[in-house]
Design a protein around this motif. Structure first.
Motif, PDB file in Angstrom:
ATOM      1  N   GLN A   1     101.416  90.866 -11.331  1.00 28.62           N
ATOM      2  CA  GLN A   1     100.115  91.048 -11.974  1.00 28.62           C
ATOM      3  C   GLN A   1      99.801  89.877 -12.911  1.00 28.62           C
ATOM      4  OE1 GLN A   1     100.143  94.868 -13.916  1.00 28.62           O
ATOM      5  NE2 GLN A   1     100.105  95.972 -11.992  1.00 28.62           N
TER       6      GLN A   1
ATOM      7  N   GLU B   1      82.289  94.047 -20.236  1.00 22.16           N
ATOM      8  CA  GLU B   1      82.567  93.646 -18.852  1.00 22.16           C
ATOM      9  C   GLU B   1      81.305  93.132 -18.175  1.00 22.16           C
ATOM     10  OE1 GLU B   1      83.934  95.515 -14.562  1.00 22.16           O
ATOM     11  OE2 GLU B   1      84.336  96.670 -16.380  1.00 22.16           O
TER      12      GLU B   1
ATOM     13  N   VAL C   1      89.638  90.357 -13.221  1.00 27.10           N
ATOM     14  CA  VAL C   1      90.842  90.628 -12.448  1.00 27.10           C
ATOM     15  C   VAL C   1      90.926  92.111 -12.114  1.00 27.10           C
ATOM     16  CG1 VAL C   1      93.376  90.583 -12.489  1.00 27.10           C
ATOM     17  CG2 VAL C   1      92.073  88.687 -13.488  1.00 27.10           C
ATOM     18  N   ARG C   2      90.646  92.945 -13.102  1.00 25.57           N
ATOM     19  CA  ARG C   2      90.609  94.395 -12.912  1.00 25.57           C
ATOM     20  C   ARG C   2      89.517  94.969 -13.787  1.00 25.57           C
ATOM     21  NH1 ARG C   2      95.260  97.781 -14.970  1.00 25.57           N
ATOM     22  NH2 ARG C   2      93.685  98.810 -16.187  1.00 25.57           N
TER      23      ARG C   2
ATOM     24  N   GLY D   1      89.223 100.232 -16.787  1.00 22.16           N
ATOM     25  CA  GLY D   1      89.881 101.401 -16.219  1.00 22.16           C
ATOM     26  C   GLY D   1      90.547 102.230 -17.301  1.00 22.16           C
TER      27      GLY D   1
ATOM     28  N   GLU E   1      93.398 104.135 -19.153  1.00 20.26           N
ATOM     29  CA  GLU E   1      94.822 103.924 -19.378  1.00 20.26           C
ATOM     30  C   GLU E   1      95.342 105.017 -20.295  1.00 20.26           C
ATOM     31  OE1 GLU E   1      96.782 101.591 -18.058  1.00 20.26           O
ATOM     32  OE2 GLU E   1      95.185 100.473 -17.065  1.00 20.26           O
TER      33      GLU E   1
ATOM     34  N   GLN F   1      90.723  93.655 -17.508  1.00 16.78           N
ATOM     35  CA  GLN F   1      91.540  92.462 -17.320  1.00 16.78           C
ATOM     36  C   GLN F   1      90.672  91.347 -16.759  1.00 16.78           C
ATOM     37  OE1 GLN F   1      95.089  93.289 -15.034  1.00 16.78           O
ATOM     38  NE2 GLN F   1      95.683  94.980 -16.382  1.00 16.78           N
TER      39      GLN F   1
ATOM     40  N   LYS G   1      94.023  90.657 -21.287  1.00 19.47           N
ATOM     41  CA  LYS G   1      93.731  92.090 -21.287  1.00 19.47           C
ATOM     42  C   LYS G   1      92.937  92.432 -22.538  1.00 19.47           C
ATOM     43  CE  LYS G   1      97.901  93.211 -18.726  1.00 19.47           C
ATOM     44  NZ  LYS G   1      99.187  93.936 -18.753  1.00 19.47           N
TER      45      LYS G   1
END
Length: 181
Positions: free
Chosen positions: A118, A137, A148-149, A152, A154, A161, A171
């Motif tokens: 990752q 974002e 990248v991601r 989300g 958690e 990311q 992050k």
């Protein structure tokens, strides 16, 4: 050309002097430059104070650097950083994450190995964001930042990311203390 400077003597309480010295270190400014910025902001009669306000408005989103170090032994790492002057601020219920502070600076510790698949490394560049992460974002996407991601859910809140300019994984976390205390 740099303008000429002159000495200006003032008498302050020891607490104020100590606070200003610490703030100048935190801001990476000489004490003279910090005092000049504070005075200039005051004299400009309420105009923007050049980034010296450490207390954002309640509705203002802020972002704070919070690097994370992957460690093998959490208690050994916490003890080491406490010897360097750190204060333990928070930790996860299961003991695999700790947040330490060194004055205004923070360091997260995570008792999990980094995942190279990752693009993680022993030290990660993380940020804590207090605003709406989805809005950040959206703004980053519009600015051309490589996501990248996407944002989300958690165990500690939410995470986005992104890829930094040199390919480093960054992050950005929106923490929910009710989930980890």
């Amino acid at each position: 050309m740099k303008s000429e400077k002159q000495q200006f003597n003032v008498y302050l309480t020891p607490e104020t002097v100590k606070g200003m010295k610490h703030r100048s270190v935190d801001e990476q400014l000489s004490l003279s430059d910090l005092v000049e910025q504070v005075f200039s902001a005051y004299l400009s009669n309420g105009q923007e104070n050049q980034g010296l306000d450490s207390h954002p408005k309640a509705d203002e989103a802020t972002i704070r650097l919070q690097p994370m170090l992957h460690v093998d032994d959490m208690s050994k790492a916490v003890d080491f950083f406490r010897q360097l002057g750190a204060t333990l601020q928070n930790g996860s219920r299961d003991g695999d994450w700790s947040l330490l502070s060194f004055g205004a600076a923070e360091l997260s510790l995570l008792a999990h190995p980094a995942n190279p698949e990752q693009n993680e490394d022993k030290l990660e560049l993380n940020f804590e964001y207090t605003g709406a992460l989805e809005e950040l974002e959206k703004n980053l996407r519009q600015a051309g930042t490589s996501i990248v991601r996407p944002t989300g859910d958690e165990g500690f809140g939410y995470q986005l990311q992104v890829e930094g300019p040199d390919g480093m994984l960054i992050k950005i976390n929106q923490l929910d203390p009710d989930l980890y205390r």
